[in-house]
Design a protein around this motif. Sequence first.
Motif, mmCIF file in Angstrom:
data_model
loop_
_atom_site.group_PDB
_atom_site.id
_atom_site.type_symbol
_atom_site.label_atom_id
_atom_site.label_comp_id
_atom_site.label_asym_id
_atom_site.label_seq_id
_atom_site.Cartn_x
_atom_site.Cartn_y
_atom_site.Cartn_z
ATOM 1 N N GLY A 31 0.682 -1.127 0.047
ATOM 2 C CA GLY A 31 -0.161 0.089 0.167
ATOM 3 C C GLY A 31 0.766 1.223 0.005
ATOM 4 N N GLN A 32 1.540 1.572 -1.132
ATOM 5 C CA GLN A 32 2.243 2.459 -1.185
ATOM 6 C C GLN A 32 1.714 3.776 -2.040
ATOM 7 O OE1 GLN A 32 5.122 0.446 -3.368
ATOM 8 N NE2 GLN A 32 5.741 -0.707 -1.579
ATOM 9 N N VAL A 33 2.050 5.152 -1.723
ATOM 10 C CA VAL A 33 1.347 6.345 -2.021
ATOM 11 C C VAL A 33 2.344 6.893 -3.591
ATOM 12 C CG1 VAL A 33 0.681 8.580 -1.851
ATOM 13 C CG2 VAL A 33 0.533 6.845 -0.124
ATOM 14 N N LEU A 85 -4.473 7.942 -2.215
ATOM 15 C CA LEU A 85 -4.253 7.627 -3.454
ATOM 16 C C LEU A 85 -3.400 6.648 -3.652
ATOM 17 C CD1 LEU A 85 -4.556 8.812 -6.507
ATOM 18 C CD2 LEU A 85 -2.145 10.297 -5.816
ATOM 19 N N SER A 86 -3.628 5.587 -4.439
ATOM 20 C CA SER A 86 -2.639 4.555 -4.800
ATOM 21 C C SER A 86 -2.660 4.457 -6.352
ATOM 22 C CB SER A 86 -3.206 3.199 -4.335
ATOM 23 O OG SER A 86 -3.331 3.270 -2.835
ATOM 24 N N MET A 87 -1.693 3.763 -6.731
ATOM 25 C CA MET A 87 -1.445 3.450 -8.155
ATOM 26 C C MET A 87 -2.509 2.809 -8.892
ATOM 27 S SD MET A 87 1.563 4.781 -9.109
ATOM 28 C CE MET A 87 1.858 4.109 -10.594
ATOM 29 N N GLU A 88 -3.264 1.869 -8.101
ATOM 30 C CA GLU A 88 -4.475 1.283 -8.665
ATOM 31 C C GLU A 88 -5.595 2.268 -8.985
ATOM 32 O OE1 GLU A 88 -2.550 -1.426 -5.624
ATOM 33 O OE2 GLU A 88 -2.819 0.664 -5.939
ATOM 34 N N LEU A 121 6.913 9.212 -9.337
ATOM 35 C CA LEU A 121 7.587 8.526 -7.987
ATOM 36 C C LEU A 121 6.284 7.616 -7.623
ATOM 37 C CD1 LEU A 121 8.937 11.294 -5.965
ATOM 38 C CD2 LEU A 121 10.255 9.856 -7.613
ATOM 39 N N PRO A 122 6.513 6.242 -8.198
ATOM 40 C CA PRO A 122 5.235 5.653 -8.039
ATOM 41 C C PRO A 122 5.268 4.952 -6.819
ATOM 42 C CG PRO A 122 6.984 4.452 -9.194
ATOM 43 C CD PRO A 122 7.462 5.734 -9.297
ATOM 44 N N SER A 123 6.271 5.027 -5.554
ATOM 45 C CA SER A 123 6.208 3.966 -4.640
ATOM 46 C C SER A 123 6.888 4.812 -3.533
ATOM 47 C CB SER A 123 6.927 2.637 -4.793
ATOM 48 O OG SER A 123 6.574 2.044 -5.890
ATOM 49 N N LEU A 124 6.191 5.845 -2.725
ATOM 50 C CA LEU A 124 6.771 6.317 -1.664
ATOM 51 C C LEU A 124 5.983 5.393 -0.459
ATOM 52 C CD1 LEU A 124 5.296 10.224 -2.181
ATOM 53 C CD2 LEU A 124 7.305 9.135 -2.911
ATOM 54 N N ALA A 125 7.240 5.285 0.644
ATOM 55 C CA ALA A 125 6.790 4.508 1.646
ATOM 56 C C ALA A 125 5.920 5.129 2.418
ATOM 57 C CB ALA A 125 8.332 4.618 2.640
ATOM 58 N N ARG A 126 5.151 4.317 3.019
ATOM 59 C CA ARG A 126 3.849 4.524 3.864
ATOM 60 C C ARG A 126 4.108 5.617 4.951
ATOM 61 N NH1 ARG A 126 -0.829 0.788 6.069
ATOM 62 N NH2 ARG A 126 -2.442 2.320 6.390
ATOM 63 N N GLY A 127 3.676 6.894 4.942
ATOM 64 C CA GLY A 127 3.740 8.073 5.797
ATOM 65 C C GLY A 127 4.746 8.943 5.314
ATOM 66 N N VAL A 128 5.438 8.778 4.183
ATOM 67 C CA VAL A 128 6.227 9.850 3.598
ATOM 68 C C VAL A 128 5.435 10.877 2.854
ATOM 69 C CG1 VAL A 128 8.356 10.057 1.858
ATOM 70 C CG2 VAL A 128 8.208 8.035 3.487
ATOM 71 N N ALA A 129 4.481 10.175 2.049
ATOM 72 C CA ALA A 129 3.523 11.465 1.461
ATOM 73 C C ALA A 129 3.210 12.605 2.373
ATOM 74 C CB ALA A 129 2.610 10.593 0.725
ATOM 75 N N ALA A 130 2.666 12.234 3.371
ATOM 76 C CA ALA A 130 2.256 13.176 4.255
ATOM 77 C C ALA A 130 3.364 14.322 4.921
ATOM 78 C CB ALA A 130 1.585 12.527 5.745
ATOM 79 N N GLU A 131 4.671 13.826 4.807
ATOM 80 C CA GLU A 131 5.637 14.649 4.907
ATOM 81 C C GLU A 131 6.119 15.660 3.738
ATOM 82 O OE1 GLU A 131 6.962 15.143 7.757
ATOM 83 O OE2 GLU A 131 5.726 13.492 8.806
ATOM 84 N N VAL A 132 5.498 15.612 2.573
ATOM 85 C CA VAL A 132 5.690 16.203 1.291
ATOM 86 C C VAL A 132 5.397 17.784 1.496
ATOM 87 C CG1 VAL A 132 5.094 16.639 -1.131
ATOM 88 C CG2 VAL A 132 5.332 14.400 -0.178
ATOM 89 N N PRO A 133 4.234 18.279 2.305
ATOM 90 C CA PRO A 133 4.064 19.503 2.338
ATOM 91 C C PRO A 133 5.271 20.183 3.328
ATOM 92 C CG PRO A 133 2.057 18.564 3.000
ATOM 93 C CD PRO A 133 3.289 17.564 2.670
#
Length: 461
Positions: A31-33, A85-88, A121-133
């Motif tokens: 379940g990556q973002v 959001l997921s690749m699916e 970037l198809p596979s951000l580790a879980r929790g990394v996407a929330a750190e993007v801002p």
Amino acid sequence: MAEVNMLNKSSLSMTLSPLLFACLLISCCYGQVPLVMWASEGNTLPSLDRPTVGKMMSVDQVKSILTSALATAPHTVLLFLQDKLSMEDFTVYGGVLGDKEDGAFPNLQACLKVASSPLVLPSLARGVAAEVPALLQDSLGTSPLYTDLSSLAQQSLASDPALLVIGLPYSSGPQTKKVLHQNDEIIGKVLQIMKTKNVPYTAIYTGLQPSRVIEDTSVIIEPLVSRSLLQSPEPGVKPPVVFNGTQGPCILLWADSLNVSFSRASDSQWITVDLAPLTFTPAVSLTGSSCSDNSSVLVLNYNNVLGFTTFTLTFVMTKRYFPVSARNWTLVEQVRLGYDGGQTATFNGSRGIYSPAEYSFHCQMVSSNRDPLLVPHNSTVAEMWRVQFTDFQIQGFNVTGNFSYASDCAGFFTPGIWMGLLTSLLMVLILTYGLHMIMQLRTMDRFQDPKGPSISVPLSE
């Protein structure tokens, strides 16, 4: 699989097809973002080396990539931050990284075709996407500005750098494609505003968490089974009751317990049953429920409850506009107990069960007994029936898939606060009285002088 793709316009679809298939093999299990980044027409992103194949993108890797990309890209950044959001979502509903022409992302697909070098970037580790801002804030040196479509059209975008965050919702189930298409329309309108204002930009589309997480049970080995038998499994959280209308979910209900008590007129003994186990596991029948723009009715149908062959628990909700607050409110008008093939016990709930129409209503205790939020419609009902719901939450309007922000029934002046206020007032009164007594003290206007004549006090005979 975490893989950075710096693609040109001619090779975008050819390069992404095998990449997405490999990414799905990993993202379905963990379940990556994904993260999609592109620049406005006439601007390019720098070329970056591909990381080692098979690794998910960590915070440090994403920070390095974003910093390198923003070194030459426009510093007006549009961050489209979706709840999930997921690749699916791309491959199933197509239109961006897939080959479907009738997908849910026509505007985003057009942007990627026009962009000279989009970054995927198809596979951000879980929790990394929330750190993007936060990562973008550090790279740009400016605080994020959370805005929406209407506010963006009125804002002046002359300042550089700028970090504009546009939040996008997500809904699972049959409404997923429709919600994704609506989000794509918002993206298209935002980019059109930027084009009208002639402001170059860097756009990023990602999610706070994955929308689809499937555990890979194939990696469980046999020695772990004996250990798991020694551990008590965590109790699962029961899902809420969902009633789907013509346009998707429109009523949500959840409660820890739904206690209903009954006592016949000739017997003073109360019989109580908890309807929660019959409501959430398995799902109860919702025959008779309905929802519209201004009214919602949720009917829970049971069999063989309290000695009755058929039994129903009904929640009647309405949406009203109050000019004083200038907004719509949801009111739980009535809670009805239907039994014995036609008899009904009604409790009025508009006294305290209300919330803004955009929110859900939550209360730790909804009862018809002590401090009642549910008032019996007549004395006969009060003598025969009692209801008590614990950790109760309901939403009858503006449902997007999950419960909205909860408006709690607990008032600000709780018994503890009242005790503190009264105690403080009593202490203030005692202090005021003491100061008043001190200020009223007066000294003697005459004292006895040892060197002068003594004070004589005549005694009457």
